[in-house]
Design an enzyme around this catalytic site. Structure first.
Site, PDB file in Angstrom:
ATOM      1  N   LYS A  59      35.186  31.079  47.085  1.00  0.00           N
ATOM      2  CA  LYS A  59      34.905  30.401  45.821  1.00  0.00           C
ATOM      3  C   LYS A  59      34.519  28.961  46.183  1.00  0.00           C
ATOM      4  CE  LYS A  59      37.104  30.180  41.297  1.00  0.00           C
ATOM      5  NZ  LYS A  59      35.955  30.367  40.435  1.00  0.00           N
TER       6      LYS A  59
HETATM    7  N1  PMP Z   1      32.904  35.618  39.622  1.00  0.00           N
HETATM    8  C1  PMP Z   1      32.772  34.286  39.665  1.00  0.00           C
HETATM    9  C2  PMP Z   1      31.505  33.716  40.160  1.00  0.00           C
HETATM   10  C3  PMP Z   1      33.818  33.459  39.215  1.00  0.00           C
HETATM   11  O1  PMP Z   1      33.682  32.131  39.247  1.00  0.00           O
HETATM   12  C4  PMP Z   1      34.999  34.051  38.726  1.00  0.00           C
HETATM   13  C5  PMP Z   1      36.110  33.179  38.234  1.00  0.00           C
HETATM   14  N2  PMP Z   1      36.992  32.831  39.259  1.00  0.00           N
HETATM   15  C6  PMP Z   1      35.100  35.449  38.725  1.00  0.00           C
HETATM   16  C7  PMP Z   1      34.036  36.208  39.173  1.00  0.00           C
HETATM   17  C8  PMP Z   1      36.355  36.134  38.267  1.00  0.00           C
HETATM   18  O2  PMP Z   1      37.382  35.935  39.200  1.00  0.00           O
HETATM   19  P1  PMP Z   1      38.914  35.923  38.756  1.00  0.00           P
HETATM   20  O3  PMP Z   1      39.146  37.168  38.020  1.00  0.00           O
HETATM   21  O4  PMP Z   1      39.659  35.861  40.045  1.00  0.00           O
HETATM   22  O5  PMP Z   1      39.114  34.716  37.923  1.00  0.00           O
END
Ligand code: PMP
Length: 304
Positions: free
Chosen positions: A156
């Site tokens: 991320k």
């Molecule tokens: N894809 C992206 C690009 C994101 O930024 C997020 C948010 N973190 C997600 C998917 C979903 O991830 P999560 O369920 O861990 O929040």
């Protein structure tokens, strides 16, 4: 939360004092990794439950590893600091926690080696990020999702969100609420900050990791809950046109929670109402995250 506090340079300090120089390496190049974690206030229990905090920090440390950031703290230490920060803020509402590990040196060349990294955490009040009740209007973005050979998609990484910002703005400026990315091969990838699911012939389908998605913790949650409810969940390549003829489409993510999609590229999805599978998963998800059920207690960390 009147005066808020943040974690910055090893200490909890008033949020307005947590400032960096304009020369900060991460500010120039996006050389940071971050997380997004939710805490849900349960008024009956007078407590906040943090959802899957250890899984979020495990993913954050995986992002650190991928990027070779110089950062030594463990998941346990990150959890401890976060709980202390929430208590210091005396939060008693739904919150969003944003930890990030950023290259903090004031150095010029973009790189990950020989550059100091620091942890910062701030907390915001947050209820819905996107509407979860009335159905989202979306479009397939003209921007392709970054691919793993360009910016590692399982990390991320802050810099990668230039891609998300372009897609989100394009969608909103075209009268939609959210964008759907295709990957570089032309298969469906995910939303600007959320994973995507569709239902076809009663089966739940979601793009796999090879479609350059971020491996969402909410996605993992949805897959596990759906299988427990007896649904088949398939991770595979998804064609754009499958979206248009799906019975149901929904997004999953910490921010978006579980939000259903009403329209994609002006095609109404299903009959234009929330589908039965999405509804079932959404209501179970909200019961679990808010602690209104004893189910999946291991996913909730009480703050107080
Ligand atoms: N894809 C992206 C690009 C994101 O930024 C997020 C948010 N973190 C997600 C998917 C979903 O991830 P999560 O369920 O861990 O929040």
């Amino acid at each position: 939360m009147e005066e808020t506090y943040s974690y910055f340079e090893g200490k909890i300090i008033p949020a307005h004092q947590a400032k960096v120089s304009i020369q900060t390496h991460a500010f120039q190049y996006g050389t940071a990794v971050f997380g997004g974690i939710r805490g849900y206030y349960n008024p009956d229990k007078k407590n906040i439950f943090i959802f899957r905090i250890r899984d979020h920090f495990t993913r954050l440390l995986q992002s650190v590893k991928i990027m070779q950031l110089q950062f030594e703290k463990s998941v346990d230490e990150l959890v401890e600091i976060t709980l202390e920060l929430i208590r210091k803020n005396q939060c008693m509402e739904n919150i969003y926690i944003r930890p990030f590990i950023y290259t903090s040196s004031l150095q010029l060349s973009p790189r990950f080696h020989d550059v100091k990294a620091d942890l910062a955490i701030y907390i915001l009040k947050l209820n819905d990020y996107l509407d979860t009740k009335s159905g989202l209007k979306t479009m397939v973005s003209s921007w392709r999702r970054i691919e793993d050979t360009i910016i590692p998609t399982l990390s991320k990484a802050s810099g990668g969100y230039v891609n998300s910002a372009l897609a989100k703005s394009e969608a909103v400026q075209n009268g939609c609420e959210e964008a759907i990315f295709l990957d570089s091969k032309g298969y469906v990838s995910e939303g600007s900050a959320e994973n995507i699911f569709l239902v076809r012939h009663g089966k739940i389908i979601t793009p796999s990791i090879s479609s350059c998605i971020l491996e969402g913790i909410t996605r993992r949650t949805v897959i596990e809950l759906a299988r427990e409810l007896g649904y088949e969940v398939i991770e595979r390549d998804v064609s754009r046109s499958e979206l248009y003829i799906a019975e149901e489409v929904f997004f999953s993510g910490t921010g978006v929670q579980i939000a259903w999609v009403k329209e994609i590229d002006k095609r109404v999805i299903g009959d234009g109402n929330i589908g039965p599978i999405t509804q079932k998963l959404q209501s179970l998800y909200f019961d679990i995250v808010t602690g209104n059920t004893s189910h999946k207690e291991k996913w909730r960390t009480p703050v107080y």
